[in-house]
Scaffold this active site. Structure first.
Site, PDB file in Angstrom:
ATOM      1  N   PHE A 253       0.850  -1.096  -0.216  1.00 58.83           N
ATOM      2  CA  PHE A 253       0.057  -0.061   0.027  1.00 58.83           C
ATOM      3  C   PHE A 253       1.075   1.210  -0.148  1.00 58.83           C
ATOM      4  CE2 PHE A 253      -2.644   3.511   1.771  1.00 58.83           C
ATOM      5  CZ  PHE A 253      -3.619   3.312   1.098  1.00 58.83           C
TER       6      PHE A 253
ATOM      7  N   ASP B 282       9.427   2.415   1.781  1.00 59.88           N
ATOM      8  CA  ASP B 282       7.952   3.241   2.100  1.00 59.88           C
ATOM      9  C   ASP B 282       7.747   3.170   3.757  1.00 59.88           C
ATOM     10  OD1 ASP B 282       5.459   4.137   2.965  1.00 59.88           O
ATOM     11  OD2 ASP B 282       4.332   3.465   1.394  1.00 59.88           O
TER      12      ASP B 282
ATOM     13  N   LYS C 191       2.590   9.306   8.842  1.00 60.91           N
ATOM     14  CA  LYS C 191       1.566   9.045   9.858  1.00 60.91           C
ATOM     15  C   LYS C 191       2.241   9.573  11.101  1.00 60.91           C
ATOM     16  CE  LYS C 191      -1.296   5.527   7.671  1.00 60.91           C
ATOM     17  NZ  LYS C 191      -0.579   4.846   6.494  1.00 60.91           N
TER      18      LYS C 191
HETATM   19  C1  LIG Z   1      -0.820   5.331   4.990  1.00 59.65           C
HETATM   20  C2  LIG Z   1       0.001   4.804   4.258  1.00 59.65           C
HETATM   21  C3  LIG Z   1       0.441   5.702   2.994  1.00 59.65           C
HETATM   22  C4  LIG Z   1      -0.685   6.619   2.522  1.00 59.65           C
HETATM   23  O1  LIG Z   1      -0.477   7.877   3.492  1.00 59.65           O
HETATM   24  P1  LIG Z   1      -1.455   9.084   3.336  1.00 59.65           P
HETATM   25  O2  LIG Z   1      -1.208   9.883   4.561  1.00 59.65           O
HETATM   26  O3  LIG Z   1      -2.723   8.454   3.576  1.00 59.65           O
HETATM   27  O4  LIG Z   1      -1.624   9.478   1.903  1.00 59.65           O
HETATM   28  C5  LIG Z   1       1.319   5.070   2.092  1.00 59.65           C
HETATM   29  N1  LIG Z   1       2.157   4.049   2.521  1.00 59.65           N
HETATM   30  C6  LIG Z   1       2.017   3.243   3.819  1.00 59.65           C
HETATM   31  C7  LIG Z   1       2.665   2.138   3.860  1.00 59.65           C
HETATM   32  C8  LIG Z   1       0.996   3.713   4.552  1.00 59.65           C
HETATM   33  O5  LIG Z   1       0.632   3.030   5.693  1.00 59.65           O
END
Ligand SMILES: *Cc1c(COP(=O)(O)O)cnc(C)c1O
Length: 395
Positions: free
Chosen positions: A129, A216, A246
């Site tokens: 994701f 990421d 986050k």
């Molecule tokens: C939450 C998340 C995203 C996206 O972040 P947003 O602030 O919602 O755009 C991307 N990568 C990972 C691994 C995430 O957990």
């Protein structure tokens, strides 16, 4: 029901939370919940941590926003702190995780363009994701996130997660790969933890092929994994690009894309930007978060709480039918069941506990790093009882 004045993309939300303090939130009827989700790995310091509240109050009384046409001292301070603590060279600030990943993807594209490639490719993984913008939803390894949004941008090659051989095969077939983008632990994908040597093997492959290793860490960083960044579990390993968001602002929107070496020199004046990114308010919040992680020893605490929570869950759920796996890294914890278990969310809420189910069948716990031992035990006991009951009924 939420007002029809809102787009209905979040489905039917039935709980209204109006206040938070520490590890608890309260609903509009005054009922209290122990928060084992932290706004999806955002409020790592708990709700309304006094250090963050004070920082944003002070900044609100001083200067909220000026744009990136000017020097912004809190932005420079946060950048320096992040660079020092991560081993990276520099930072671009965004407002969200998806935007931090967009910056990473643009860095890889820029490198590819500099190398004269017509369509540079980024290797991404199944179950990943990376966000909801067009490029990041394309990088995401979940067809449900992509459905209905064609045409999707080109330039991504997909392999199974935790499969280095699959990437080696791609390397032999494609001349135009420039980067690998991967999560050190897949969060939304179900707290999937790769083999201990996965990142090191990816690092070696990237060195060998002259690709960027882009991690990421939007969910895993900011102490949640038991390290500031999860890659710091591997001695001496540094990515070329790492993104986070986050937990960095404890609820104030902020994202960051950090780069090193060649990748750190790819953006020149005018090649990328953001109106809000790195504004004084968000950066003061980020500074307060990093300072508090240190002063309260919360990163070490996340590691020990995570072990405690997983050990207790394993003990209480030993031999429980339908439980496939219990796993975690710091306070990224998943209980995988052999069937869909979304109803556990409402059952936990009835017990005064906020949890989440991801990937359909993985109960996910992302509690604040500020949990007490007692609260940690309470989460384990409540969750184990719910899972045992669910398993009995599923029989
Ligand atoms: C939450 C998340 C995203 C996206 O972040 P947003 O602030 O919602 O755009 C991307 N990568 C990972 C691994 C995430 O957990």
């Amino acid at each position: 029901m939420a007002t029809p004045a809102l787009m209905q993309n979040y489905g039917n939300r039935t709980l209204t939370l109006v206040r938070g303090e520490g590890n608890y939130v309260w609903d509009d009827n005054g009922r209290r919940y122990l928060d084992a989700l932290s706004g999806i790995a955002v409020c790592g310091l708990g709700h309304c941590h006094p250090a963050v509240t004070q920082a944003i109050q002070e900044q609100a009384n001083t200067l909220l926003h000026v744009s990136n046409l000017y020097n912004i001292p809190p932005q420079e301070q946060l950048a320096e702190k992040l660079v020092t603590q991560s081993g990276m060279d520099n930072v671009f600030f965004s407002n969200s995780g998806a935007e931090a990943n967009e910056a990473a993807i643009k860095l890889a594209r820029k490198l590819g363009n500099q190398r004269g490639l017509a369509c540079p490719k980024i290797v991404v993984t199944e179950g990943a994701f990376h966000g909801r913008t067009l490029a990041t939803l394309t990088a995401t390894g979940n067809p449900k996130v992509q459905e209905g949004f064609a045409p999707l941008p080109e330039g991504f090659l997909r392999v199974p997660y935790n499969d280095v051989a699959a990437i080696e095969k791609l390397a032999a077939e494609h001349e135009d790969i420039v980067a690998i983008l991967v999560e050190p632990v897949q969060g939304e994908g179900g707290i999937r933890i790769p083999d201990a040597d996965y990142l090191a093997r990816l690092r070696a492959l990237c060195d060998n092929q002259n690709w960027l290793l882009m991690l990421d860490e939007i969910q895993t960083a900011n102490g949640r994994s038991g390290k500031l960044f999860a890659y710091q579990y591997i001695d001496g390993l540094l990515p070329d690009v790492v993104t986070t968001a986050k937990g960095l602002g404890n609820g104030v929107p902020i994202g960051a894309c950090l780069a090193r070496g060649e990748a750190a020199a790819l953006f020149s004046a005018g090649t990328h930007g953001s109106t809000f990114g790195g504004n004084p308010l968000a950066c003061r919040a980020g500074l307060a978060v990093l300072e508090t992680l240190e002063s309260e020893w919360l990163i070490e605490r996340a590691a020990s709480l995570g072990t405690q929570l997983v050990d207790q869950l394993k003990a209480e759920l030993a031999g429980c039918a339908h439980v496939v796996d219990i796993r975690g890294l710091g306070l990224l914890i998943g209980i995988e069941l052999d069937r869909p278990c979304a109803e556990l969310v409402d059952l936990a809420r009835e017990q005064g506990l906020l949890i989440n189910v991801t990937a359909g069948n993985v109960l996910r716990l992302l509690p604040p790093l500020t949990l007490s031992d007692e609260e940690c035990g309470q989460i384990a006991t409540t969750v184990a009882a719910l899972v045992r009951e669910f398993a009995q009924q599923a029989a």
